[in-house]
Design a protein around this motif. Structure first.
Motif, PDB file in Angstrom:
ATOM      1  N   TYR A 249     -13.895 -16.767 -11.214  1.00 35.06           N
ATOM      2  CA  TYR A 249     -12.473 -16.496 -11.025  1.00 35.06           C
ATOM      3  C   TYR A 249     -12.279 -15.686  -9.750  1.00 35.06           C
ATOM      4  O   TYR A 249     -13.244 -15.160  -9.171  1.00 35.06           O
ATOM      5  N   ASN A 250     -11.035 -15.570  -9.320  1.00 28.92           N
ATOM      6  CA  ASN A 250     -10.681 -14.708  -8.189  1.00 28.92           C
ATOM      7  C   ASN A 250      -9.433 -13.897  -8.537  1.00 28.92           C
ATOM      8  O   ASN A 250      -8.695 -14.245  -9.459  1.00 28.92           O
ATOM      9  N   ILE A 251      -9.223 -12.833  -7.787  1.00 32.18           N
ATOM     10  CA  ILE A 251      -8.021 -12.009  -7.901  1.00 32.18           C
ATOM     11  C   ILE A 251      -7.328 -12.043  -6.540  1.00 32.18           C
ATOM     12  O   ILE A 251      -7.974 -11.823  -5.510  1.00 32.18           O
ATOM     13  N   VAL A 252      -6.028 -12.330  -6.544  1.00 32.71           N
ATOM     14  CA  VAL A 252      -5.277 -12.459  -5.295  1.00 32.71           C
ATOM     15  C   VAL A 252      -4.041 -11.564  -5.360  1.00 32.71           C
ATOM     16  O   VAL A 252      -3.225 -11.704  -6.272  1.00 32.71           O
ATOM     17  N   ALA A 253      -3.921 -10.667  -4.395  1.00 30.22           N
ATOM     18  CA  ALA A 253      -2.743  -9.799  -4.307  1.00 30.22           C
ATOM     19  C   ALA A 253      -2.044 -10.062  -2.978  1.00 30.22           C
ATOM     20  O   ALA A 253      -2.639  -9.867  -1.912  1.00 30.22           O
ATOM     21  N   PHE A 254      -0.808 -10.502  -3.045  1.00 28.79           N
ATOM     22  CA  PHE A 254      -0.018 -10.754  -1.844  1.00 28.79           C
ATOM     23  C   PHE A 254       0.698  -9.459  -1.448  1.00 28.79           C
ATOM     24  O   PHE A 254       1.464  -8.916  -2.248  1.00 28.79           O
ATOM     25  N   SER A 255       0.471  -8.985  -0.239  1.00 25.38           N
ATOM     26  CA  SER A 255       1.219  -7.819   0.225  1.00 25.38           C
ATOM     27  C   SER A 255       2.669  -8.210   0.471  1.00 25.38           C
ATOM     28  O   SER A 255       2.951  -9.235   1.089  1.00 25.38           O
ATOM     29  N   VAL A 256       3.586  -7.357   0.001  1.00 20.22           N
ATOM     30  CA  VAL A 256       5.011  -7.597   0.248  1.00 20.22           C
ATOM     31  C   VAL A 256       5.516  -6.719   1.395  1.00 20.22           C
ATOM     32  O   VAL A 256       6.717  -6.655   1.653  1.00 20.22           O
TER      33      VAL A 256
ATOM     34  N   ASP B   1       0.779  -3.530   6.105  1.00 18.20           N
ATOM     35  CA  ASP B   1      -0.485  -3.820   5.429  1.00 18.20           C
ATOM     36  C   ASP B   1      -1.368  -4.779   6.216  1.00 18.20           C
ATOM     37  O   ASP B   1      -1.514  -5.966   5.880  1.00 18.20           O
ATOM     38  N   LYS B   2      -1.982  -4.253   7.254  1.00 24.76           N
ATOM     39  CA  LYS B   2      -2.989  -5.006   7.995  1.00 24.76           C
ATOM     40  C   LYS B   2      -4.271  -5.051   7.163  1.00 24.76           C
ATOM     41  O   LYS B   2      -4.431  -4.274   6.212  1.00 24.76           O
ATOM     42  N   PRO B   3      -5.213  -5.935   7.488  1.00 24.27           N
ATOM     43  CA  PRO B   3      -6.431  -6.053   6.678  1.00 24.27           C
ATOM     44  C   PRO B   3      -7.149  -4.726   6.434  1.00 24.27           C
ATOM     45  O   PRO B   3      -7.554  -4.438   5.297  1.00 24.27           O
ATOM     46  N   GLU B   4      -7.275  -3.897   7.466  1.00 20.65           N
ATOM     47  CA  GLU B   4      -7.989  -2.627   7.291  1.00 20.65           C
ATOM     48  C   GLU B   4      -7.232  -1.660   6.379  1.00 20.65           C
ATOM     49  O   GLU B   4      -7.844  -0.872   5.639  1.00 20.65           O
ATOM     50  N   VAL B   5      -5.897  -1.731   6.399  1.00 25.13           N
ATOM     51  CA  VAL B   5      -5.080  -0.889   5.517  1.00 25.13           C
ATOM     52  C   VAL B   5      -5.265  -1.329   4.063  1.00 25.13           C
ATOM     53  O   VAL B   5      -5.396  -0.500   3.156  1.00 25.13           O
ATOM     54  N   LEU B   6      -5.289  -2.621   3.845  1.00 24.11           N
ATOM     55  CA  LEU B   6      -5.515  -3.157   2.503  1.00 24.11           C
ATOM     56  C   LEU B   6      -6.920  -2.821   2.002  1.00 24.11           C
ATOM     57  O   LEU B   6      -7.110  -2.512   0.813  1.00 24.11           O
ATOM     58  N   ALA B   7      -7.900  -2.865   2.894  1.00 30.08           N
ATOM     59  CA  ALA B   7      -9.270  -2.516   2.519  1.00 30.08           C
ATOM     60  C   ALA B   7      -9.352  -1.061   2.069  1.00 30.08           C
ATOM     61  O   ALA B   7     -10.011  -0.733   1.068  1.00 30.08           O
ATOM     62  N   ASP B   8      -8.678  -0.171   2.797  1.00 24.55           N
ATOM     63  CA  ASP B   8      -8.655   1.249   2.428  1.00 24.55           C
ATOM     64  C   ASP B   8      -7.953   1.451   1.091  1.00 24.55           C
ATOM     65  O   ASP B   8      -8.361   2.295   0.280  1.00 24.55           O
TER      66      ASP B   8
ATOM     67  N   THR C 238       0.798  -1.235   0.000  1.00 24.63           N
ATOM     68  CA  THR C 238       0.000   0.000   0.000  1.00 24.63           C
ATOM     69  C   THR C 238       0.827   1.279   0.000  1.00 24.63           C
ATOM     70  O   THR C 238       0.341   2.326  -0.435  1.00 24.63           O
ATOM     71  N   ASN C 239       2.075   1.225   0.509  1.00 22.70           N
ATOM     72  CA  ASN C 239       2.936   2.418   0.523  1.00 22.70           C
ATOM     73  C   ASN C 239       3.794   2.538  -0.736  1.00 22.70           C
ATOM     74  O   ASN C 239       4.673   3.405  -0.801  1.00 22.70           O
ATOM     75  N   CYS C 240       3.542   1.712  -1.705  1.00 20.16           N
ATOM     76  CA  CYS C 240       4.330   1.685  -2.932  1.00 20.16           C
ATOM     77  C   CYS C 240       4.212   3.016  -3.677  1.00 20.16           C
ATOM     78  O   CYS C 240       3.105   3.530  -3.881  1.00 20.16           O
ATOM     79  N   THR C 241       5.351   3.542  -4.086  1.00 22.91           N
ATOM     80  CA  THR C 241       5.373   4.812  -4.813  1.00 22.91           C
ATOM     81  C   THR C 241       5.734   4.631  -6.289  1.00 22.91           C
ATOM     82  O   THR C 241       5.966   5.612  -6.993  1.00 22.91           O
ATOM     83  N   SER C 242       5.762   3.380  -6.744  1.00 31.12           N
ATOM     84  CA  SER C 242       6.169   3.149  -8.132  1.00 31.12           C
ATOM     85  C   SER C 242       5.131   2.332  -8.906  1.00 31.12           C
ATOM     86  O   SER C 242       4.164   2.890  -9.423  1.00 31.12           O
ATOM     87  N   ILE C 243       5.315   1.024  -8.974  1.00 35.33           N
ATOM     88  CA  ILE C 243       4.517   0.230  -9.903  1.00 35.33           C
ATOM     89  C   ILE C 243       3.185  -0.294  -9.356  1.00 35.33           C
ATOM     90  O   ILE C 243       2.322  -0.696 -10.131  1.00 35.33           O
ATOM     91  N   CYS C 244       3.000  -0.289  -8.040  1.00 35.45           N
ATOM     92  CA  CYS C 244       1.783  -0.902  -7.480  1.00 35.45           C
ATOM     93  C   CYS C 244       0.489  -0.205  -7.901  1.00 35.45           C
ATOM     94  O   CYS C 244      -0.482  -0.876  -8.268  1.00 35.45           O
ATOM     95  N   PRO C 245       0.423   1.144  -7.837  1.00 36.82           N
ATOM     96  CA  PRO C 245      -0.818   1.792  -8.277  1.00 36.82           C
ATOM     97  C   PRO C 245      -1.200   1.465  -9.721  1.00 36.82           C
ATOM     98  O   PRO C 245      -2.357   1.067  -9.971  1.00 36.82           O
ATOM     99  N   PRO C 246      -0.267   1.570 -10.695  1.00 37.91           N
ATOM    100  CA  PRO C 246      -0.670   1.182 -12.050  1.00 37.91           C
ATOM    101  C   PRO C 246      -0.986  -0.307 -12.186  1.00 37.91           C
ATOM    102  O   PRO C 246      -1.878  -0.689 -12.961  1.00 37.91           O
ATOM    103  N   MET C 247      -0.280  -1.156 -11.449  1.00 39.84           N
ATOM    104  CA  MET C 247      -0.604  -2.581 -11.502  1.00 39.84           C
ATOM    105  C   MET C 247      -2.013  -2.835 -10.983  1.00 39.84           C
ATOM    106  O   MET C 247      -2.781  -3.606 -11.576  1.00 39.84           O
ATOM    107  N   SER C 248      -2.354  -2.185  -9.881  1.00 31.77           N
ATOM    108  CA  SER C 248      -3.690  -2.365  -9.311  1.00 31.77           C
ATOM    109  C   SER C 248      -4.749  -1.845 -10.272  1.00 31.77           C
ATOM    110  O   SER C 248      -5.800  -2.474 -10.469  1.00 31.77           O
ATOM    111  N   PHE C 249      -4.474  -0.696 -10.897  1.00 30.81           N
ATOM    112  CA  PHE C 249      -5.403  -0.157 -11.892  1.00 30.81           C
ATOM    113  C   PHE C 249      -5.549  -1.116 -13.066  1.00 30.81           C
ATOM    114  O   PHE C 249      -6.666  -1.384 -13.536  1.00 30.81           O
ATOM    115  N   ASN C 250      -4.437  -1.645 -13.541  1.00 31.63           N
ATOM    116  CA  ASN C 250      -4.484  -2.581 -14.671  1.00 31.63           C
ATOM    117  C   ASN C 250      -5.298  -3.825 -14.330  1.00 31.63           C
ATOM    118  O   ASN C 250      -6.006  -4.358 -15.187  1.00 31.63           O
TER     119      ASN C 250
END
Length: 202
Positions: free
Chosen positions: A92-99, A104-111, A64-76
């Protein structure tokens, strides 16, 4: 004579069926069997490899604190889901593993997910609940994707791949989830591959 004609018709019908079975449009590029895992998603629900079986899913690594590729990846990824929605594809499902699981607690990921125009949030599982060391080893050993903490910043280095996992928990395709030119991300191909896989295997 009539029996011969019926026999020939049945023979041709059988040949057509066998030919159709042998001409699968979906071709796997990889055969990477994932190990068992059991984590928690952004809704606080347990998600395991076993619970995901029965449907294909497309995975990625983000934080969630990613300043490079994560936002465009999530948008894509939302764009892939939009394509699937237009095709009427549901299984189908979509699965994103937090690195960055310490942050990245559950509530942070939800936000984080709320920042994106997601067509169907119920299919998204943003996973956490493990150690940094675990996800680094899991990524490299299981998916052949690099994840590495940057000791000089709050950023985490990770690959930009999307990976398609079949209904049995095996990685069968990989795609670029980010590119400098957004048109180089194969959104249509990903959606078509998922649709074809579902049509042929579910």
């Amino acid at each position: 004579m009539r029996n011969k004609i019926i026999g020939l018709v049945l023979l041709f019908a059988l040949a057509a069926v066998l030919s159709a079975c042998g001409n699968s449009k979906f071709k796997a590029d990889y055969n990477l069997e994932l190990p068992d895992f059991d984590h928690v998603n952004q809704r606080g629900e347990k998600v395991s490899l076993e619970s995901l079986k029965g449907k294909p899913w497309i995975g990625m690594y983000i934080f969630t604190n990613c300043t490079s590729i994560c936002p465009p990846m999530s948008f894509n990824m939302t764009q892939v889901q939009e394509k699937l929605k237009k095709k009427g594809v549901e299984d189908y499902n979509i699965v994103a593993f937090s690195v960055d699981p310490d942050v990245d607690k559950p509530e942070v990921l939800a936000d984080y997910l709320k920042k994106y125009n997601v067509p169907d949030q119920s299919k998204w599982n943003l996973l956490t609940g493990y150690s940094q060391k675990y996800i680094e080893q899991f990524a490299v050993k299981s998916t052949k994707i690099i994840v590495r903490n940057d000791p000089n910043s709050d950023q985490v280095v990770h690959g930009n791949q999307f990976f398609l996992v079949d209904k049995d928990g095996v990685i069968v395709k990989m795609y670029s989830g980010f590119a400098e030119n957004p048109e180089d991300v194969p959104i249509d191909t990903i959606a078509s591959d998922i649709e074809t896989y579902i049509d042929e295997n579910l």
